[in-house]
Scaffold this active site. Structure first.
Site, mmCIF file in Angstrom:
data_model
loop_
_atom_site.group_PDB
_atom_site.id
_atom_site.type_symbol
_atom_site.label_atom_id
_atom_site.label_comp_id
_atom_site.label_asym_id
_atom_site.label_seq_id
_atom_site.Cartn_x
_atom_site.Cartn_y
_atom_site.Cartn_z
ATOM 1 N N HIS A 185 0.457 -1.191 0.067
ATOM 2 C CA HIS A 185 -0.222 -0.358 0.065
ATOM 3 C C HIS A 185 1.285 1.366 0.433
ATOM 4 C CE1 HIS A 185 1.005 -0.400 4.484
ATOM 5 N NE2 HIS A 185 0.858 0.256 4.628
ATOM 6 N N TYR A 230 10.094 2.095 9.182
ATOM 7 C CA TYR A 230 10.414 2.888 8.257
ATOM 8 C C TYR A 230 11.590 3.741 7.736
ATOM 9 C CZ TYR A 230 4.772 4.956 9.233
ATOM 10 O OH TYR A 230 3.479 4.930 8.877
ATOM 11 N N GLU A 248 8.617 1.244 3.768
ATOM 12 C CA GLU A 248 7.945 0.785 5.308
ATOM 13 C C GLU A 248 8.457 -0.640 4.818
ATOM 14 O OE1 GLU A 248 3.348 0.926 5.789
ATOM 15 O OE2 GLU A 248 4.591 0.600 7.648
ATOM 16 N N HIS A 282 -5.805 -2.493 5.909
ATOM 17 C CA HIS A 282 -5.468 -1.381 5.205
ATOM 18 C C HIS A 282 -4.855 -1.306 3.281
ATOM 19 C CE1 HIS A 282 -1.907 -1.059 6.261
ATOM 20 N NE2 HIS A 282 -1.950 0.409 6.664
ATOM 21 N N HIS A 320 2.217 0.228 14.982
ATOM 22 C CA HIS A 320 1.501 1.229 14.810
ATOM 23 C C HIS A 320 0.327 0.536 15.398
ATOM 24 C CE1 HIS A 320 3.466 2.979 11.375
ATOM 25 N NE2 HIS A 320 3.338 1.996 10.068
ATOM 26 N N HIS A 380 4.989 7.141 1.665
ATOM 27 C CA HIS A 380 5.401 5.902 1.693
ATOM 28 C C HIS A 380 4.881 5.079 1.250
ATOM 29 C CE1 HIS A 380 3.313 4.992 6.210
ATOM 30 N NE2 HIS A 380 3.273 3.405 4.688
#
Lengths: 104, 307
Positions: B153, B255, B265, B199, B246, B214
């Site tokens: 993503h 990161y 990431e 996500h 996270h 990112h």
């Protein structure tokens, strides 16, 4: 040409002075000593966070930097990204911040 | 989960300052595989467990950042349907012909309110993951570096996040899985899924349009995240933060930056999303925990370092 040559870098607003080895970039030299005068971002010439003005007649070269952060005019006026700034003599620098209006 | 619409993030095109160190980074360090190069000098790469011929395109340029982000849809019929729906919504659609990106069928490209270029496509040349489809092994030998499994993503920064969410939910059929609210209860962060993942794309409200936070690549375990961090140490790769977790998505993460300053990431482990789940809300005072669950404070770079 000595392998162990170092140059003195002075950050004018914080007053910090540190040594940067020949061939090393200014940001990395500062970071390795735990100093904080220049903000640290991507370290790759892309984000502009470490943008500085080199003052006076300091001798240096630069590696490729994002043109969105350092235009050709900036470059000729002594603006550089500290992560791509390789001193060739002692330097006096002033952080000037990243440019917030990128052309897309 | 949408069986009649968007399937997954399919590709992202990143601008890099110099191709050679960038290829060293994405091939030798992340472990992606170069599959092709085109006449414009763009290089095409895929992660090992992807079946289409590319998910990352690199283009040498004077400034870094993301050119566009593409999602694969299930069928040509879906692609045509989306083209109509997007125009009806009031957003212009540009058709990119087949093979404009080498190995990719025609794409439709449009500008979302945050200023980003998003694409949809239905067809891409098959490459396989090297294991075949008959009694396969679990992984191929000879992988390099971090051995990322797939491009997972992107997190994008820009204005008008509320409008972006409206478009993704009501036109593209995504679900809002998590959001961040400021003290006035305005949505300043949005995480959206078109699948079972927590996500497939995310947005943070930011005053400047079309910025890139990112591109994320998937690993399988906390141990693999540590292994990736070791590789970063070995090769002096610029680390932003991590390994850490996270709060949002529960992802375990690092990161770091590519040689042009584009943030990458590596992460593993979210939860399974179904459309009958309620979205999760993070409040402004817990934003530190939302982004960096252990440190519980934002590093300044999260809100300022973008390309």
């Amino acid at each position: 040409m000595t392998q162990n040559k170092s140059f003195e870098i002075t950050i004018l607003d914080s007053g910090d002075s540190f040594l940067c080895k020949e061939g090393q970039n200014v940001l990395l030299a500062m970071e390795r000593l735990g100093l904080r005068g220049i903000p640290v971002g991507c370290r790759g010439g892309g984000c502009g966070i470490c943008r500085v003005q080199v003052l006076g007649n300091g001798q240096y070269r630069t590696k490729k930097m994002s043109r969105a952060q350092v235009s050709e005019e900036d470059e000729s006026n002594g603006i550089a990204l500290a992560c791509k700034l390789i001193p060739e003599g002692d330097l006096q620098i002033l952080p000037v911040g990243f440019l917030g209006n990128h052309s897309t | 989960m949408s069986y009649n619409g968007v399937m997954r993030p399919g590709h992202t095109c990143l601008r890099v300052l110099e191709m050679e160190p960038s290829l060293t980074h994405y091939v030798e360090r992340l472990g992606m595989i170069k599959t092709s190069e085109d006449e414009q000098g763009r290089v095409y790469l895929k992660a090992w467990d992807e079946h289409d011929c590319f998910s990352l395109v690199l283009r040498e340029a004077d400034e870094p950042g993301m050119e566009f982000l593409g999602f694969k849809v299930h069928s040509m019929a879906d692609l045509d349907r989306f083209e109509v729906a997007i125009r009806e919504y009031g957003i212009d659609v540009e058709r990119m012909p087949a093979e404009e990106l080498k190995g990719c069928g025609h794409r439709i490209r449009f500008l979302i309110p945050s200023g980003h270029s998003i694409e949809l496509y239905a067809e891409k040349q098959h490459a396989g993951n090297g294991l075949g489809y008959l009694n396969p092994d679990p992984w191929p030998e000879g992988l390099k570096g971090m051995q990322v499994n797939r491009f997972d993503h992107c997190l994008l920064y820009g204005p008008s996040i509320v409008d972006v969410v409206d478009f993704f939910v009501n036109v593209l059929g995504f679900a809002l899985t998590e959001r961040v609210l400021d003290p006035e209860a305005n949505m300043t962060g949005a995480f959206l899924s078109c699948s079972n993942k927590a996500h497939d794309i995310a947005f943070i409200q930011y005053p400047e349009a079309n910025k890139f936070h990112h591109a994320s690549f998937l690993l399988n375990s906390w141990e693999e995240i540590l292994h990736a961090a070791d590789i970063m140490g070995m090769h002096n790769i610029s680390i932003d933060i991590g390994p850490t977790r996270h709060g949002i998505t529960r992802g375990r993460t690092i990161y770091f930056f590519d040689p042009s300053g584009n943030r990458n990431e590596v992460f593993c482990g979210d939860y399974t999303w179904y459309p009958d789940r309620d979205p999760i809300t993070w409040t402004a005072e817990e934003l530190g925990k939302a982004i960096f669950y252990h440190d519980r404070k934002l590093n300044e770079n999260f809100l300022t370092v973008v390309t």
